[in-house]
Scaffold this active site. Structure first.
Site, PDB file in Angstrom:
ATOM      1  N   LYS A   1       0.714  -1.222  -0.053  1.00  6.77           N
ATOM      2  CA  LYS A   1      -0.032   0.087  -0.127  1.00  6.77           C
ATOM      3  C   LYS A   1       0.904   1.362   0.037  1.00  6.77           C
ATOM      4  O   LYS A   1       0.349   2.353  -0.132  1.00  6.77           O
ATOM      5  CB  LYS A   1      -1.011   0.053   1.146  1.00  6.77           C
ATOM      6  CG  LYS A   1      -1.996  -1.085   1.260  1.00  6.77           C
ATOM      7  CD  LYS A   1      -3.154  -0.729   0.283  1.00  6.77           C
ATOM      8  CE  LYS A   1      -4.240  -1.793   0.639  1.00  6.77           C
ATOM      9  NZ  LYS A   1      -5.621  -1.390  -0.571  1.00  6.77           N
TER      10      LYS A   1
ATOM     11  N   SER B   1      -8.135  -0.738   6.876  1.00  6.93           N
ATOM     12  CA  SER B   1      -8.316  -1.440   7.974  1.00  6.93           C
ATOM     13  C   SER B   1      -6.798  -1.550   8.396  1.00  6.93           C
ATOM     14  O   SER B   1      -6.354  -2.209   9.608  1.00  6.93           O
ATOM     15  CB  SER B   1      -8.753  -3.087   7.504  1.00  6.93           C
ATOM     16  OG  SER B   1      -7.737  -3.619   6.836  1.00  6.93           O
TER      17      SER B   1
END
Length: 312
Positions: free
Chosen positions: A47, A72
């Protein structure tokens, strides 16, 4: 819309700050394929790619206003890492049941955390409320063109490391940001999104040609990173007629993949980061010498990982 030119730009930007993650050989059955070890990124997940590409594209006024993200945990850390390096205020909307290791790591990087109830609350609505009150730019975890392009930079690295485009890529899939980026990066490869049973919103959307939302009674999964309620139109537009059919994996298959990665590759992989490997080990698709399996995240807490290793 995200483009391949944008993916190439993202790859150039990321290459100036991060070395390529290793492409490691792995033998499954009688076939040697490859794993892309994104677990070895500074934040333990791929990410960081999309976050860096997105935040570096902000102008001075946008940087001053800060960013808001929903995650999350892995996108949270990617955005927090990039924001800290660029001097940008970051607020991250995270589920109340996110793994503590992800909450702690995000907070340690200087981001403000706003918790929401999962299930029950719409995280996108929570983020929109924060932006309406304070201002800032939304950095969506997967439904953002810059984020998609940034994630695709992994495919540019893979091609350079293999010396050719891969024939097939198995990609752990939540909302489809990585899968869409890889489709743009490697247009001749068969790119399969791999999702948990009952949470294959991307696979279902690709089959139906429209957005599909998770059922209210969707089964629990240990893959906390792969539970978006639905993909976005921008992702579906890239994936339709380009990505290979989606695959689904069970929690038991994911745990087996975590144990395999630890024993055979000496890598710690979180459940969501092991989904693609789980599909490969379970024989859900044919492998060859130019197949690449994405290991997308390694942010798991010691107790649950130890329990997985001890189980069989």
């Amino acid at each position: 819309m995200p483009t391949r030119a944008g993916v190439l730009e993202a790859a150039e930007k990321i290459a100036t700050i991060l070395p390529p993650t290793p492409l490691l050989p792995v033998t499954i059955g009688e076939v040697q394929s490859w794993v892309k070890a994104e677990v070895l990124q500074p934040v333990g997940a791929f990410k960081i790619r999309g976050a860096w590409h997105r935040l570096t594209a902000l102008d001075a006024d946008e940087r001053a206003a800060g960013v808001v993200a929903v995650s999350s945990g892995n996108h949270a850390q990617g955005v927090a890492w990039a924001a800290k390096r660029l001097g940008i205020r970051a607020t991250i909307v995270m589920p109340h049941d996110a793994p503590q290791v992800k909450l702690d790591a995000t907070k340690a990087l200087g981001a403000e955390i706003v918790l929401y109830q999962r299930p029950g609350e719409d995280r996108d609505a929570v983020a929109a409320g924060i932006i309406a009150e304070r201002g800032g730019t939304l950095v969506h975890a997967f439904g953002d063109p810059w984020v998609i392009e940034g994630q695709g930079s992994a495919g540019i690295e893979i091609t350079a490391q293999l010396g050719r485009e891969p024939t097939r890529i198995l990609a752990c899939c939540g909302g489809g940001g990585l899968t869409a980026g890889l489709v743009l990066a490697c247009p001749d490869a068969q790119v399969h999104p791999v999702e948990p049973v009952g949470w294959d919103m991307v696979g279902q959307a690709m089959r139906s040609g429209d957005i599909v939302s998770a059922a209210p009674d969707a089964p629990k999964t240990i893959c906390d990173a792969l539970q978006p309620l639905a993909t976005k139109l921008v992702n579906l537009a890239v994936l339709m007629n380009h990505a290979a059919p989606g695959l689904v994996v069970s929690d038991d298959e994911v745990r087996a993949a975590q144990r395999f990665a630890f024993s055979q590759l000496r890598l710690v992989v979180e459940p969501g980061g092991a989904a693609a490997l789980a599909a490969a080990l379970a024989g859900k698709v044919a492998l060859d010498g130019h197949t690449v399996i994405m290991l997308t995240g390694g942010n798991t807490d010691p107790a649950s990982f130890a329990a997985t290793l001890a189980s069989s």
